[in-house]
Design a protein around this motif. Structure first.
Motif, PDB file in Angstrom:
ATOM      1  N   PHE A 158       0.807  -1.226   0.000  1.00  0.00           N
ATOM      2  CA  PHE A 158       0.000   0.000   0.000  1.00  0.00           C
ATOM      3  C   PHE A 158       0.839   1.275   0.000  1.00  0.00           C
ATOM      4  O   PHE A 158       0.284   2.373  -0.095  1.00  0.00           O
ATOM      5  CB  PHE A 158      -0.937   0.016   1.214  1.00  0.00           C
ATOM      6  CG  PHE A 158      -1.973  -1.070   1.189  1.00  0.00           C
ATOM      7  CD1 PHE A 158      -2.977  -1.071   0.224  1.00  0.00           C
ATOM      8  CD2 PHE A 158      -1.944  -2.096   2.107  1.00  0.00           C
ATOM      9  CE1 PHE A 158      -3.933  -2.071   0.187  1.00  0.00           C
ATOM     10  CE2 PHE A 158      -2.900  -3.104   2.085  1.00  0.00           C
ATOM     11  CZ  PHE A 158      -3.892  -3.097   1.121  1.00  0.00           C
ATOM     12  N   CYS A 159       2.155   1.156   0.110  1.00  0.00           N
ATOM     13  CA  CYS A 159       3.005   2.350   0.153  1.00  0.00           C
ATOM     14  C   CYS A 159       3.098   3.006  -1.222  1.00  0.00           C
ATOM     15  O   CYS A 159       3.117   2.319  -2.248  1.00  0.00           O
ATOM     16  CB  CYS A 159       4.406   1.992   0.639  1.00  0.00           C
ATOM     17  SG  CYS A 159       4.500   1.538   2.385  1.00  0.00           S
ATOM     18  N   SER A 160       3.188   4.322  -1.234  1.00  0.00           N
ATOM     19  CA  SER A 160       3.269   5.050  -2.507  1.00  0.00           C
ATOM     20  C   SER A 160       4.548   4.742  -3.266  1.00  0.00           C
ATOM     21  O   SER A 160       4.589   4.855  -4.491  1.00  0.00           O
ATOM     22  CB  SER A 160       3.157   6.555  -2.251  1.00  0.00           C
ATOM     23  OG  SER A 160       4.218   6.990  -1.409  1.00  0.00           O
ATOM     24  N   ASN A 161       5.613   4.365  -2.563  1.00  0.00           N
ATOM     25  CA  ASN A 161       6.888   4.074  -3.222  1.00  0.00           C
ATOM     26  C   ASN A 161       7.074   2.585  -3.517  1.00  0.00           C
ATOM     27  O   ASN A 161       8.160   2.163  -3.917  1.00  0.00           O
ATOM     28  CB  ASN A 161       8.063   4.601  -2.396  1.00  0.00           C
ATOM     29  CG  ASN A 161       8.050   4.121  -0.958  1.00  0.00           C
ATOM     30  OD1 ASN A 161       7.044   3.627  -0.462  1.00  0.00           O
ATOM     31  ND2 ASN A 161       9.172   4.280  -0.279  1.00  0.00           N
ATOM     32  N   TYR A 162       6.052   1.792  -3.311  1.00  0.00           N
ATOM     33  CA  TYR A 162       6.068   0.381  -3.723  1.00  0.00           C
ATOM     34  C   TYR A 162       6.025   0.354  -5.251  1.00  0.00           C
ATOM     35  O   TYR A 162       5.197   1.035  -5.861  1.00  0.00           O
ATOM     36  CB  TYR A 162       4.843  -0.321  -3.149  1.00  0.00           C
ATOM     37  CG  TYR A 162       4.710  -1.800  -3.427  1.00  0.00           C
ATOM     38  CD1 TYR A 162       5.201  -2.742  -2.525  1.00  0.00           C
ATOM     39  CD2 TYR A 162       4.063  -2.274  -4.564  1.00  0.00           C
ATOM     40  CE1 TYR A 162       5.048  -4.106  -2.755  1.00  0.00           C
ATOM     41  CE2 TYR A 162       3.907  -3.623  -4.806  1.00  0.00           C
ATOM     42  CZ  TYR A 162       4.406  -4.534  -3.897  1.00  0.00           C
ATOM     43  OH  TYR A 162       4.237  -5.887  -4.130  1.00  0.00           O
ATOM     44  N   PRO A 163       6.936  -0.387  -5.916  1.00  0.00           N
ATOM     45  CA  PRO A 163       6.966  -0.369  -7.384  1.00  0.00           C
ATOM     46  C   PRO A 163       5.616  -0.698  -8.008  1.00  0.00           C
ATOM     47  O   PRO A 163       5.067  -1.781  -7.788  1.00  0.00           O
ATOM     48  CB  PRO A 163       8.008  -1.445  -7.721  1.00  0.00           C
ATOM     49  CG  PRO A 163       8.905  -1.490  -6.528  1.00  0.00           C
ATOM     50  CD  PRO A 163       8.006  -1.238  -5.352  1.00  0.00           C
ATOM     51  N   LYS A 164       5.089   0.227  -8.778  1.00  0.00           N
ATOM     52  CA  LYS A 164       3.747   0.050  -9.363  1.00  0.00           C
ATOM     53  C   LYS A 164       3.684  -1.172 -10.263  1.00  0.00           C
ATOM     54  O   LYS A 164       2.651  -1.833 -10.351  1.00  0.00           O
ATOM     55  CB  LYS A 164       3.347   1.309 -10.142  1.00  0.00           C
ATOM     56  CG  LYS A 164       3.206   2.556  -9.289  1.00  0.00           C
ATOM     57  CD  LYS A 164       2.806   3.759 -10.133  1.00  0.00           C
ATOM     58  CE  LYS A 164       2.676   5.024  -9.292  1.00  0.00           C
ATOM     59  NZ  LYS A 164       3.968   5.418  -8.668  1.00  0.00           N
ATOM     60  N   LYS A 165       4.786  -1.478 -10.943  1.00  0.00           N
ATOM     61  CA  LYS A 165       4.791  -2.611 -11.875  1.00  0.00           C
ATOM     62  C   LYS A 165       4.498  -3.925 -11.155  1.00  0.00           C
ATOM     63  O   LYS A 165       3.915  -4.839 -11.740  1.00  0.00           O
ATOM     64  CB  LYS A 165       6.122  -2.697 -12.617  1.00  0.00           C
ATOM     65  CG  LYS A 165       7.319  -3.011 -11.747  1.00  0.00           C
ATOM     66  CD  LYS A 165       8.622  -2.983 -12.543  1.00  0.00           C
ATOM     67  CE  LYS A 165       8.648  -4.011 -13.648  1.00  0.00           C
ATOM     68  NZ  LYS A 165       9.926  -3.983 -14.381  1.00  0.00           N
ATOM     69  N   LEU A 166       4.880  -4.028  -9.862  1.00  0.00           N
ATOM     70  CA  LEU A 166       4.657  -5.275  -9.140  1.00  0.00           C
ATOM     71  C   LEU A 166       3.176  -5.557  -8.922  1.00  0.00           C
ATOM     72  O   LEU A 166       2.759  -6.711  -8.875  1.00  0.00           O
ATOM     73  CB  LEU A 166       5.378  -5.252  -7.791  1.00  0.00           C
ATOM     74  CG  LEU A 166       6.902  -5.335  -7.817  1.00  0.00           C
ATOM     75  CD1 LEU A 166       7.456  -5.293  -6.395  1.00  0.00           C
ATOM     76  CD2 LEU A 166       7.367  -6.594  -8.527  1.00  0.00           C
ATOM     77  N   ARG A 167       2.390  -4.492  -8.787  1.00  0.00           N
ATOM     78  CA  ARG A 167       0.964  -4.673  -8.494  1.00  0.00           C
ATOM     79  C   ARG A 167       0.193  -5.316  -9.647  1.00  0.00           C
ATOM     80  O   ARG A 167      -0.889  -5.834  -9.454  1.00  0.00           O
ATOM     81  CB  ARG A 167       0.323  -3.332  -8.135  1.00  0.00           C
ATOM     82  CG  ARG A 167       0.819  -2.739  -6.833  1.00  0.00           C
ATOM     83  CD  ARG A 167      -0.122  -1.643  -6.348  1.00  0.00           C
ATOM     84  NE  ARG A 167       0.388  -0.992  -5.153  1.00  0.00           N
ATOM     85  CZ  ARG A 167       1.022   0.167  -5.128  1.00  0.00           C
ATOM     86  NH1 ARG A 167       1.229   0.802  -6.270  1.00  0.00           N
ATOM     87  NH2 ARG A 167       1.437   0.691  -4.001  1.00  0.00           N
ATOM     88  N   LYS A 168       0.753  -5.288 -10.861  1.00  0.00           N
ATOM     89  CA  LYS A 168       0.024  -5.837 -12.010  1.00  0.00           C
ATOM     90  C   LYS A 168       0.233  -7.341 -12.164  1.00  0.00           C
ATOM     91  O   LYS A 168      -0.431  -7.973 -12.977  1.00  0.00           O
ATOM     92  CB  LYS A 168       0.446  -5.119 -13.296  1.00  0.00           C
ATOM     93  CG  LYS A 168       1.850  -5.435 -13.763  1.00  0.00           C
ATOM     94  CD  LYS A 168       2.182  -4.662 -15.042  1.00  0.00           C
ATOM     95  CE  LYS A 168       3.576  -5.037 -15.559  1.00  0.00           C
ATOM     96  NZ  LYS A 168       3.928  -4.301 -16.788  1.00  0.00           N
ATOM     97  N   TYR A 169       1.150  -7.926 -11.374  1.00  0.00           N
ATOM     98  CA  TYR A 169       1.436  -9.343 -11.518  1.00  0.00           C
ATOM     99  C   TYR A 169       0.540 -10.192 -10.626  1.00  0.00           C
ATOM    100  O   TYR A 169      -0.131  -9.696  -9.719  1.00  0.00           O
ATOM    101  CB  TYR A 169       2.907  -9.619 -11.222  1.00  0.00           C
ATOM    102  CG  TYR A 169       3.837  -8.920 -12.189  1.00  0.00           C
ATOM    103  CD1 TYR A 169       3.653  -9.039 -13.562  1.00  0.00           C
ATOM    104  CD2 TYR A 169       4.892  -8.129 -11.738  1.00  0.00           C
ATOM    105  CE1 TYR A 169       4.493  -8.393 -14.456  1.00  0.00           C
ATOM    106  CE2 TYR A 169       5.739  -7.482 -12.626  1.00  0.00           C
ATOM    107  CZ  TYR A 169       5.531  -7.618 -13.985  1.00  0.00           C
ATOM    108  OH  TYR A 169       6.356  -6.971 -14.874  1.00  0.00           O
ATOM    109  N   LYS A 170       0.579 -11.500 -10.868  1.00  0.00           N
ATOM    110  CA  LYS A 170      -0.344 -12.423 -10.219  1.00  0.00           C
ATOM    111  C   LYS A 170      -0.118 -12.529  -8.708  1.00  0.00           C
ATOM    112  O   LYS A 170      -1.060 -12.600  -7.930  1.00  0.00           O
ATOM    113  CB  LYS A 170      -0.213 -13.810 -10.856  1.00  0.00           C
ATOM    114  CG  LYS A 170      -1.225 -14.822 -10.343  1.00  0.00           C
ATOM    115  CD  LYS A 170      -1.038 -16.183 -11.011  1.00  0.00           C
ATOM    116  CE  LYS A 170      -1.421 -16.119 -12.478  1.00  0.00           C
ATOM    117  NZ  LYS A 170      -1.360 -17.476 -13.097  1.00  0.00           N
ATOM    118  N   ILE A 171       1.161 -12.560  -8.296  1.00  0.00           N
ATOM    119  CA  ILE A 171       1.461 -12.750  -6.870  1.00  0.00           C
ATOM    120  C   ILE A 171       2.489 -11.716  -6.414  1.00  0.00           C
ATOM    121  O   ILE A 171       3.663 -12.037  -6.171  1.00  0.00           O
ATOM    122  CB  ILE A 171       1.999 -14.170  -6.591  1.00  0.00           C
ATOM    123  CG1 ILE A 171       1.213 -15.226  -7.343  1.00  0.00           C
ATOM    124  CG2 ILE A 171       1.958 -14.464  -5.087  1.00  0.00           C
ATOM    125  CD1 ILE A 171       1.836 -16.609  -7.292  1.00  0.00           C
TER     126      ILE A 171
END
Length: 327
Positions: free
Chosen positions: A106-119
């Motif tokens: 949920f952090c703003s600096n969490y890489p956005k690209k990771l959120r699009k993957y399955k796990i």
């Protein structure tokens, strides 16, 4: 809705291991566990808050099966959850002692690209520089066997890296012996930052111990050491499989120097293909043997940087020329 402490707890649950005969496996399917997390987040229900009716509400939205029953029993055991919560403070103490930072889903600096993957990881624990989202788009994952047999592997890697260095910001690999080590050392030589993804908690002794100095060199040159495993946990084979998945998620391209028919490289490769990453495979006899198996088709090998240039011309979008059919 989920606090940072809650997210550490999620990462602990995701790293729980059980013994099955002579092997260790994760207690829960990572994909199923993430579905529970995501569904509860969408519904605004914190299922770690000891309300069994809310637990059942969330779990009831998912398909029936053995995994569902395991999840239901686990999240209904509030005493177990309370005991796990006690471990959170210990993990935070390990982080403070070892200068480990962390970012959650949920952090703003969490890489956005990771959120699009399955796990995607619940938490990224890291040492060194924070991951640069923009530079992740210019990254490669150089991997392969721990015991390469072929000659000229270092010269091949250096020729590629030397020609790619102007556009390459990160090498992402696993700090392992053999091909990983070659990739780390040569990219560092040409001033490319490295991200070492580990299959262990960052508060435990670096594995392999021979690469403790390499880890320090990566950090000293503006790089990052990262893991999704809670800091106090030691290396396990099942964590290395998670590491391989995360390598493929973070990198835009994959370079396989040499591999056998089994092992972590094949795990990374499968994830890379599923996520439509561009993949390069070094053209040597041992790789030709491995990638000419019946269940794999249409594989193209590279012998030099000129092959990479041609591939990039033919594939203007970050996609692969190769198709794999996994049995």
């Amino acid at each position: 809705m989920y606090s940072k402490d809650d997210m550490i707890l999620w990462s602990m649950i995701g790293s729980m291991v059980i013994d099955i005969g002579k092997i260790e496996v994760l207690a829960f399917s990572p994909e199923y566990l993430f579905r529970i997390f995501k569904k509860s987040s969408e519904l605004g229900v914190n299922i770690l808050n000891e309300n069994y009716n809310e637990v059942l509400e969330v779990i009831g939205t998912l398909k029936d099966g053995m995994e569902k029953e395991k999840i239901k029993n686990f999240f209904g055991d509030f005493r177990l959850l309370q005991n796990l919560r006690k471990q959170i403070e210990k993990e935070k103490e390990v982080m403070e002692k070892n200068e480990i930072k962390f970012i959650t889903y949920f952090c703003s600096n969490y890489p956005k690209k990771l959120r699009k993957y399955k796990i995607p990881p619940f938490v990224l624990y890291y040492k060194g520089r924070e991951l640069d989202e923009d530079n992740l788009e210019k990254s490669i994952c150089i991997v392969g066997t721990r015991k390469p047999e072929s000659q000229g592997i270092e010269e091949f890697t250096e020729e590629l890296v030397k020609n790619m260095k102007a556009d390459l910001k990160y090498n992402i690999s696993g700090l392992a012996l053999g091909c990983d080590f070659i990739g780390h050392k040569i990219t560092l030589k040409y001033g490319i930052k490295n991200i070492a993804v580990l299959g262990q908690g960052l508060g435990s002794e670096i594995y392999p111990k021979e690469h403790m100095d390499l880890a320090k060199e990566i950090l000293g040159n503006g790089g990052t050491i990262v893991s999704e495993i809670p800091p106090s946990l030691k290396i396990k084979g099942v964590y290395l499989l998670q590491r391989n998945r995360l390598q493929a998620y973070l990198a835009e391209e994959l370079l396989i120097l040499e591999t056998g028919r089994k092992g972590g490289t094949m795990t990374t490769l499968k994830v890379a293909f599923l996520e439509k990453k561009r993949v390069y495979i070094r053209n040597i006899k041992i790789n030709q043997t491995v990638f000419n198996l019946k269940n794999i088709s249409k594989v193209t090998f590279i012998s030099s940087y000129s092959d990479i240039k041609l591939i990039k011309i033919l594939t203007s979008k970050p996609n692969t020329l190769f198709t794999f059919e996994f049995s």
